[in-house]
Design a protein around this motif. Structure first.
Motif, short mmCIF file in Angstrom:
data_model
loop_
_atom_site.label_atom_id
_atom_site.label_comp_id
_atom_site.label_asym_id
_atom_site.label_seq_id
_atom_site.Cartn_x
_atom_site.Cartn_y
_atom_site.Cartn_z
N ASN A 108 14.31 -11.76 -21.41
CA ASN A 108 13.85 -10.81 -22.43
C ASN A 108 14.81 -9.63 -22.54
N THR A 109 15.29 -9.14 -21.40
CA THR A 109 16.23 -8.02 -21.42
C THR A 109 17.54 -8.41 -22.07
N TYR A 111 17.99 -10.86 -24.22
CA TYR A 111 17.70 -11.07 -25.64
C TYR A 111 17.70 -9.75 -26.41
N PHE A 112 17.06 -8.76 -25.86
CA PHE A 112 17.02 -7.44 -26.49
C PHE A 112 18.44 -6.85 -26.60
N MET A 195 8.81 -8.80 -29.55
CA MET A 195 10.13 -8.28 -29.19
C MET A 195 10.96 -7.90 -30.41
N ILE A 270 8.21 -0.55 -24.14
CA ILE A 270 7.36 -1.62 -23.60
C ILE A 270 6.10 -1.03 -22.99
N THR A 274 3.33 -2.46 -25.65
CA THR A 274 2.85 -3.82 -25.33
C THR A 274 2.43 -4.02 -23.89
N SER A 281 6.02 -11.76 -22.93
CA SER A 281 7.13 -11.97 -23.86
C SER A 281 7.97 -10.72 -24.06
N THR A 282 7.47 -9.57 -23.64
CA THR A 282 8.24 -8.33 -23.75
C THR A 282 8.46 -7.65 -22.39
N THR A 284 10.41 -6.58 -19.36
CA THR A 284 11.83 -6.43 -19.04
C THR A 284 11.98 -6.21 -17.53
#
Length: 328
Positions: A108-109, A111-112, A195, A270, A274, A281-282, A284
């Protein structure tokens, strides 16, 4: 009878230059060495006094925490426990590399960061080029673009959370523009949109800061280079490619490194919007480390997460710095 002319006595006085130097030495007292030493010592003390606050802050908020992190990562320390911490070697790291949540948080990290870094840097550069043009009202647009930066991230996150609600402003606009054909979605409770929604908000909030950095770099490029390139027939894209972009070498290195570090340290958005959901899914790496250390009280395990994350970010920053270095 001839007169005897007496011989004049030889002039044994020093030359005029020597006499002037001697008089000047006699008139000017020699400064004592002790006074110069005291002055040098006073300047040294003033310099130490001016640097002491910065050094103390660096020690308290960086050196000491990093040292504690290295120490705790190899123990089973807990935030609240009657038992003292014990040395466990690499047990925390073995558990960490087998933890599916850690790998999901790392994905996730990454991807961000992969999305936000180029988008935010590119958009900030476009805005800097626009506000750098000599047009009326550019100071107004500079202020408007920079305004989100001076707003607290917590406030911005709360505002955008209301925008992303099922009956929030975004879904109302979508419904109005589609004439009721589509009502939108629950953006922050949908694993496929949570995200990207945070990415959009993060870019909007921070793009103004890096716009100012790009703008400062643009204003350091000499106008003579543009004039010379224009005389050679360069314009538009060629002018940007051969004059503007090379002149922004140091600026783009700074911008890319700062955006990368900020992207990998994603936490506030985050935590407010969320809480790591939906379905992690979010989540990190930083959010995982904070939740592990403060909610689950596993301080040693959280320190291991932070240490691995520190090494990853440091490696990426060094590679990025190497790739964007000035080549001979």
């Amino acid at each position: 009878m001839s007169e005897t002319i007496p011989h004049a006595a030889p002039d044994t006085s020093p030359p005029s230059r020597h006499r002037a130097t001697t008089a000047r030495r006699q008139a000017t007292p020699t400064a004592p060495r002790g006074r110069g030493r005291r002055r040098h010592r006073g300047e040294t003390l003033v310099g130490l006094a001016m640097t002491t606050p910065a050094v103390v802050l660096l020690l308290v908020f960086f050196v000491v925490p990093v040292a504690l992190m290295f120490g705790l990562a190899f123990t089973n320390a807990r935030l609240i426990s009657p038992r003292p911490a014990e040395f466990t070697g690499t047990e925390n790291f073995t558990t960490l590399f087998g933890d599916s949540l850690f790998w999901a948080s790392l994905r996730n990290t990454a991807y961000f960061a992969v999305v936000v870094v180029p988008v935010q840097a590119g958009l900030a550069l476009v805005l800097a080029l626009l506000v750098n043009a000599k047009v009326r009202g550019r100071n107004f647009f500079r202020t408007v673009y920079f305004l989100p930066v001076v707003t607290s991230m917590v406030v911005v996150s709360l505002l955008w959370r209301f925008i992303y609600e099922p009956d929030g402003l975004l879904n109302q606009l979508i419904s109005a523009m589609s004439l009721g054909a589509w009502d939108g979605t629950d953006w922050l409770n949908n694993p496929s949109t949570a995200m990207p929604a945070i990415m959009l908000m993060s870019v909007w909030q921070a793009v103004g800061f890096h716009m100012v950095i790009w703008l400062a770099g643009l204003q350091t490029i000499s106008a003579d280079l543009y004039e010379a390139a224009a005389l050679d027939g360069a314009s538009g894209w060629r002018l940007f490619r051969h004059v503007t972009w090379p002149g922004l070498l140091q600026t783009r290195t700074f911008v890319l490194i700062t955006i990368t570090i900020a992207a990998f340290s994603l936490f506030t958005q985050i935590s407010v919007m969320t809480q790591g959901g939906p379905l992690d899914s979010t989540t990190t790496v930083v959010f995982m480390a904070v939740r592990t250390g403060y909610e689950q009280h596993a301080t040693g395990y959280a320190a291991a997460v932070s240490l691995v994350f520190f090494v990853i970010v440091l490696t990426i920053s060094l590679v990025q710095r190497f790739l964007t270095r000035e080549k001979d």
